[in-house]
Motif scaffolding. Structure first.
Motif, PDB file in Angstrom:
ATOM      1  N   MET A   1       0.902  -1.252  -0.015  1.00  0.00           N
ATOM      2  CA  MET A   1      -0.035   0.199   0.091  1.00  0.00           C
ATOM      3  C   MET A   1       0.764   1.290   0.134  1.00  0.00           C
ATOM      4  N   LEU A   2       1.866   1.262   0.715  1.00  0.00           N
ATOM      5  CA  LEU A   2       2.857   2.149   0.668  1.00  0.00           C
ATOM      6  C   LEU A   2       3.690   2.638  -0.594  1.00  0.00           C
ATOM      7  N   ILE A   3       3.972   1.506  -1.012  1.00  0.00           N
ATOM      8  CA  ILE A   3       4.899   1.432  -2.237  1.00  0.00           C
ATOM      9  C   ILE A   3       3.939   1.869  -3.198  1.00  0.00           C
ATOM     10  N   GLU A   4       2.571   1.503  -3.270  1.00  0.00           N
ATOM     11  CA  GLU A   4       1.882   1.914  -4.444  1.00  0.00           C
ATOM     12  C   GLU A   4       1.486   3.583  -4.397  1.00  0.00           C
ATOM     13  N   SER A   5       1.540   4.141  -3.027  1.00  0.00           N
ATOM     14  CA  SER A   5       1.022   5.572  -3.058  1.00  0.00           C
ATOM     15  C   SER A   5       2.450   6.219  -3.176  1.00  0.00           C
ATOM     16  N   LEU A   6       3.553   5.705  -3.128  1.00  0.00           N
ATOM     17  CA  LEU A   6       4.837   6.456  -3.496  1.00  0.00           C
ATOM     18  C   LEU A   6       4.817   6.362  -4.919  1.00  0.00           C
ATOM     19  N   ALA A   7       4.698   5.146  -5.765  1.00  0.00           N
ATOM     20  CA  ALA A   7       4.563   5.305  -7.053  1.00  0.00           C
ATOM     21  C   ALA A   7       3.691   6.156  -7.793  1.00  0.00           C
ATOM     22  N   GLN A   8       2.486   6.338  -7.125  1.00  0.00           N
ATOM     23  CA  GLN A   8       1.319   7.606  -7.482  1.00  0.00           C
ATOM     24  C   GLN A   8       1.783   8.896  -7.282  1.00  0.00           C
ATOM     25  N   LYS A   9       2.378   9.045  -6.192  1.00  0.00           N
ATOM     26  CA  LYS A   9       3.009  10.244  -6.012  1.00  0.00           C
ATOM     27  C   LYS A   9       4.130  10.779  -7.011  1.00  0.00           C
ATOM     28  N   THR A  10       4.920   9.817  -7.112  1.00  0.00           N
ATOM     29  CA  THR A  10       6.053  10.146  -8.063  1.00  0.00           C
ATOM     30  C   THR A  10       5.613  10.426  -9.363  1.00  0.00           C
ATOM     31  N   ARG A  11       4.724   9.358  -9.918  1.00  0.00           N
ATOM     32  CA  ARG A  11       4.251   9.585 -11.247  1.00  0.00           C
ATOM     33  C   ARG A  11       3.478  11.081 -11.241  1.00  0.00           C
ATOM     34  N   LEU A  12       2.601  11.423 -10.193  1.00  0.00           N
ATOM     35  CA  LEU A  12       1.985  12.713 -10.221  1.00  0.00           C
ATOM     36  C   LEU A  12       3.022  13.919 -10.184  1.00  0.00           C
ATOM     37  N   ALA A  13       4.083  13.921  -9.566  1.00  0.00           N
ATOM     38  CA  ALA A  13       5.317  14.625  -9.192  1.00  0.00           C
ATOM     39  C   ALA A  13       5.879  14.705 -10.771  1.00  0.00           C
ATOM     40  N   MET A  14       6.061  13.864 -11.432  1.00  0.00           N
ATOM     41  CA  MET A  14       6.572  13.855 -12.984  1.00  0.00           C
ATOM     42  C   MET A  14       5.843  14.443 -13.951  1.00  0.00           C
ATOM     43  N   ILE A  15       4.582  13.934 -13.845  1.00  0.00           N
ATOM     44  CA  ILE A  15       3.545  14.688 -14.680  1.00  0.00           C
ATOM     45  C   ILE A  15       3.540  16.226 -14.365  1.00  0.00           C
ATOM     46  N   THR A  16       3.528  16.600 -13.125  1.00  0.00           N
ATOM     47  CA  THR A  16       3.587  18.058 -12.694  1.00  0.00           C
ATOM     48  C   THR A  16       4.816  18.857 -13.308  1.00  0.00           C
ATOM     49  N   VAL A  17       5.855  18.277 -13.139  1.00  0.00           N
ATOM     50  CA  VAL A  17       7.242  18.729 -13.695  1.00  0.00           C
ATOM     51  C   VAL A  17       7.182  18.869 -14.971  1.00  0.00           C
ATOM     52  N   LEU A  18       6.714  17.831 -15.767  1.00  0.00           N
ATOM     53  CA  LEU A  18       6.594  17.897 -17.384  1.00  0.00           C
ATOM     54  C   LEU A  18       5.714  18.908 -17.881  1.00  0.00           C
ATOM     55  N   ALA A  19       4.647  18.979 -17.165  1.00  0.00           N
ATOM     56  CA  ALA A  19       3.499  20.160 -17.590  1.00  0.00           C
ATOM     57  C   ALA A  19       4.124  21.294 -17.220  1.00  0.00           C
ATOM     58  N   THR A  20       4.687  21.624 -16.249  1.00  0.00           N
ATOM     59  CA  THR A  20       5.274  22.826 -15.983  1.00  0.00           C
ATOM     60  C   THR A  20       6.508  23.179 -16.909  1.00  0.00           C
ATOM     61  N   VAL A  21       7.302  22.245 -17.466  1.00  0.00           N
ATOM     62  CA  VAL A  21       8.426  22.676 -18.259  1.00  0.00           C
ATOM     63  C   VAL A  21       7.784  22.816 -19.701  1.00  0.00           C
ATOM     64  N   GLY A  22       6.640  21.744 -19.973  1.00  0.00           N
ATOM     65  CA  GLY A  22       6.354  22.344 -21.140  1.00  0.00           C
ATOM     66  C   GLY A  22       5.442  23.550 -21.340  1.00  0.00           C
ATOM     67  N   GLY A  23       4.788  24.030 -20.367  1.00  0.00           N
ATOM     68  CA  GLY A  23       3.993  25.263 -20.297  1.00  0.00           C
ATOM     69  C   GLY A  23       5.233  26.353 -20.453  1.00  0.00           C
ATOM     70  N   CYS A  24       6.297  26.404 -19.664  1.00  0.00           N
ATOM     71  CA  CYS A  24       7.300  27.058 -19.853  1.00  0.00           C
ATOM     72  C   CYS A  24       7.852  27.146 -21.311  1.00  0.00           C
ATOM     73  N   VAL A  25       7.987  26.191 -22.026  1.00  0.00           N
ATOM     74  CA  VAL A  25       8.622  26.295 -23.336  1.00  0.00           C
ATOM     75  C   VAL A  25       7.670  26.993 -24.299  1.00  0.00           C
ATOM     76  N   LEU A  26       6.065  26.623 -24.130  1.00  0.00           N
ATOM     77  CA  LEU A  26       5.169  27.313 -24.909  1.00  0.00           C
ATOM     78  C   LEU A  26       5.429  28.852 -24.487  1.00  0.00           C
ATOM     79  N   ILE A  27       5.289  29.295 -23.453  1.00  0.00           N
ATOM     80  CA  ILE A  27       5.001  30.823 -22.954  1.00  0.00           C
ATOM     81  C   ILE A  27       6.370  31.283 -23.690  1.00  0.00           C
ATOM     82  N   CYS A  28       7.718  30.834 -23.532  1.00  0.00           N
ATOM     83  CA  CYS A  28       9.017  31.342 -23.989  1.00  0.00           C
ATOM     84  C   CYS A  28       8.996  31.429 -25.607  1.00  0.00           C
ATOM     85  N   GLY A  29       8.345  30.373 -26.134  1.00  0.00           N
ATOM     86  CA  GLY A  29       8.337  30.393 -27.490  1.00  0.00           C
ATOM     87  C   GLY A  29       7.557  31.411 -28.146  1.00  0.00           C
ATOM     88  N   PHE A  30       6.121  31.515 -27.430  1.00  0.00           N
ATOM     89  CA  PHE A  30       5.203  32.389 -27.850  1.00  0.00           C
ATOM     90  C   PHE A  30       5.674  34.097 -27.835  1.00  0.00           C
TER      91      PHE A  30
END
Length: 198
Positions: A1-30
């Motif tokens: 249960m703890l490992i599953e929760s850590l994997a979900q939190k890591t995946r959520l953190a990775m998605i958040t980081v990728l979305a933030t980097v993608g948004g920054c690239v789009l804003i800079c390009g524009f």
């Protein structure tokens, strides 16, 4: 249960980081695209100062003025080549100016006229030659022109009026002090130069 929760939190953190980097690239390009388009628009605007008052002038595209500049170049060349007073130094000066505006075909015609004694006849008879442009037909696609003019030769004894029709092509070259339009007349030849009346 703890490992599953850590994997979900890591995946959520990775998605958040990728979305933030993608948004920054789009804003800079524009932002970069907006800045480049703004700079290009500003380059098309020229400010002219009249005293302390700036006036905005729009820079036109070269193609918009090409026909007008070509006709002005053709007319100026013919004025230099055919407006001749009985002054040897002035004739050399104007013909020298005309030679910057055309290729070797104009030089050949000048040499032929010199060999026939045209210029020496002008000087010896105190004649004044002038040319008036009637019209210029210019084909923008082929860059071919036909110049229609009237040549007036005034001598002490009589005045002679001649029709003058020449043709040639116009080629773009770099602008210089001696060739401000940045054009060169090529394959220039006279189609008609006949007497009209006295």
């Amino acid at each position: 249960m703890l490992i599953e929760s850590l994997a979900q939190k890591t995946r959520l953190a990775m998605i958040t980081v990728l979305a933030t980097v993608g948004g920054c690239v789009l804003i800079c390009g524009f932002t970069v695209w907006c800045c480049i388009s703004l700079v290009n628009r500003e380059r098309d605007q020229i400010y002219i100062l009249d005293g302390d008052i700036p006036f905005l002038a729009e820079r036109a595209q070269l193609e918009a003025n090409f026909t007008m500049e070509a006709k002005a170049h053709i007319q100026l060349f013919h004025q230099y080549f055919f407006n001749l007073p009985p002054d040897n130094d002035y004739i050399k000066w104007t013909l020298g100016k005309a030679m910057y505006m055309a290729d070797g075909t104009a030089l050949k015609q000048k040499q032929a006229m010199d060999e026939n004694g045209f210029y020496s006849d002008i000087i010896s008879s105190s004649a004044v030659c002038t040319v008036m442009c009637d019209s210029i037909s210019f084909d923008e696609q082929e860059r071919k022109f036909i110049y229609y003019g009237t040549q007036l030769i005034k001598r002490r004894t009589r005045d002679l009026k001649r029709s003058l029709v020449t043709t040639g092509y116009v080629e773009s070259v770099p602008r210089t002090r001696n060739n401000p339009h940045g054009l060169l007349i090529t394959n220039w030849r006279t189609l008609e130069n006949k007497d009209l009346d006295y």
